[in-house]
Design an enzyme around this catalytic site. Structure first.
Site, short mmCIF file in Angstrom:
data_model
loop_
_atom_site.label_atom_id
_atom_site.label_comp_id
_atom_site.label_asym_id
_atom_site.label_seq_id
_atom_site.Cartn_x
_atom_site.Cartn_y
_atom_site.Cartn_z
N GLU A 155 0.86 -1.19 0.00
CA GLU A 155 0.00 0.00 0.00
C GLU A 155 0.90 1.24 0.00
O GLU A 155 0.89 2.02 -0.95
CB GLU A 155 -0.91 -0.01 1.22
CG GLU A 155 -1.82 1.21 1.31
CD GLU A 155 -2.63 1.25 2.60
OE1 GLU A 155 -3.57 2.06 2.67
OE2 GLU A 155 -2.34 0.47 3.54
N ASP A 202 -12.19 1.30 4.73
CA ASP A 202 -12.83 2.01 5.84
C ASP A 202 -13.83 3.00 5.23
O ASP A 202 -13.51 4.18 5.06
CB ASP A 202 -11.79 2.75 6.69
CG ASP A 202 -10.69 1.81 7.19
OD1 ASP A 202 -10.94 1.10 8.18
OD2 ASP A 202 -9.61 1.78 6.57
#
EC number: 3.5.4.2
Length: 343
Positions: free
Chosen positions: A200, A279
């Protein structure tokens, strides 16, 4: 709602990379804070949502862990999990696989039993009320020690049959997967599937470590793999799923604009890419919003969208029989909507 948005929202989708602690909508966060006698820095949901502007992964994690503080009792965990699963069902998700990182809560004195009872209770409600297929993954924090992770592995064993996988998340830089090699071997030896956040913010080397040293079944994110052509070929050949989170990457400045997101390049190189939320309240969307953003910015065809959705169903941590049922739902939906095999 456009025809395309309606089509995407109705597709039987998966969300294989979502953190329960990161799914608290602003108003619910304020409500939970009030319930537990806490005072947040923000007085309104609008003000709280306005704080969701991040410079990088760490700036997000700082707010993320602050939000975790409102989760104290069993009912808090149940309410947050219930709220996400309701939204996921409304978004057309048929299989949801949820991370939770108990270490954030047990270190503050929350009993693991309260956390697990709340989350698992809400999951059972979703199965009963919405027919949703849902599984729980336990995530350890990579900024902590491997010894801490081993303790957590021992502590969750009473719920082994209700946990589908072990994962690891948190700040990547300076915390390579190799740091947890013995932990992931222990998790595999105890019969758990495994998945790791890698690539990431960290380099392609972290993705390779996760694959070769940790021997994981899935990679969460994985975008950085494109820097290593040999790694890309291995991931593609082995059909290792990558749970990519496009809106998360945009909000955390992994890409400067969605048009620069590597999703389409990853697909073109034969990688088993799936689209997920990470999220959702923090990053501005559930699965449909992620797919729509990619469709618009990357000019994805309907065929490519369907392929991403099918990839998710194929990558889910379910039995062969469950996978066949999920894939049949997709095929039935496509038949009803007369979607051609090419766009």
């Amino acid at each position: 709602m456009t025809d395309l948005e309606s089509f995407i929202r109705g597709l039987p989708k998966t969300d294989l990379h979502m953190h329960i602690e990161g799914s608290i909508e602003p108003q619910l966060m304020l409500d939970l804070a009030a319930r537990n006698g806490m005072k947040l820095r923000w007085d309104t949901a609008e003000a709280l949502r306005g704080a969701y502007q991040f410079d990088n992964l760490q700036s997000f994690l700082d707010l993320y862990f602050e939000g975790c503080k409102v989760l104290v009792a069993e009912g808090d965990f149940r309410d947050v999990t219930r709220a996400y699963l309701r939204r996921a069902h409304e978004d057309g998700v048929v299989r949801a696989e949820l991370f939770i990182g108990p270490q954030s809560f047990t270190e503050r004195g929350t009993p693991l039993e309260a956390l697990m009872s709340g989350v698992l209770g809400a999951m059972q409600e979703a199965r009963r009320e919405h027919g949703l297929s849902v599984g729980l993954m336990i995530s350890v924090h990579r900024h902590r020690t491997e010894a801490d992770a081993m303790v957590m592995l021992d502590q969750i064993m009473p719920w082994k049959d209700q946990i589908i996988a072990i994962g690891m998340g948190g700040a990547e830089l300076g915390n390579p997967p190799a740091k947890f090699a013995r932990f992931f071997k222990a998790a595999r030896d105890r019969g758990f599937r495994t998945t790791v956040h890698a690539g990431e913010e960290g380099p392609a080397a972290y993705v390779r470590e996760a694959l070769e040293l940790l021997q994981v079944d899935r990679i969460d994110h994985g975008n950085a793999c494109l820097a290593d052509p040999d790694l890309v070929r291995e991931l593609a050949m082995r059909r290792i799923p990558l749970t990519v989170c496009p809106l998360s990457n945009l909000r955390l400045k992994g890409v400067t604009e969605m048009a620069r997101h590597p999703l389409k390049t990853m697909m073109a190189q034969g990688l088993h890419v799936t689209v997920n939320t990470d999220d959702p309240p923090y990053f501005g969307g559930y699965v449909t919003e992620n797919l729509l953003a990619c469709r618009e910015a990357l000019d994805l065809s309907r065929e490519e969208i369907v392929r991403l959705v099918r990839n998710g169903l194929e990558a889910a941590f379910v039995t062969t029989e469950e996978r066949e049922i999920l894939l049949r739902q997709l095929d039935d939906y496509l038949a009803r909507h007369a979607v051609a095999s090419t766009s």
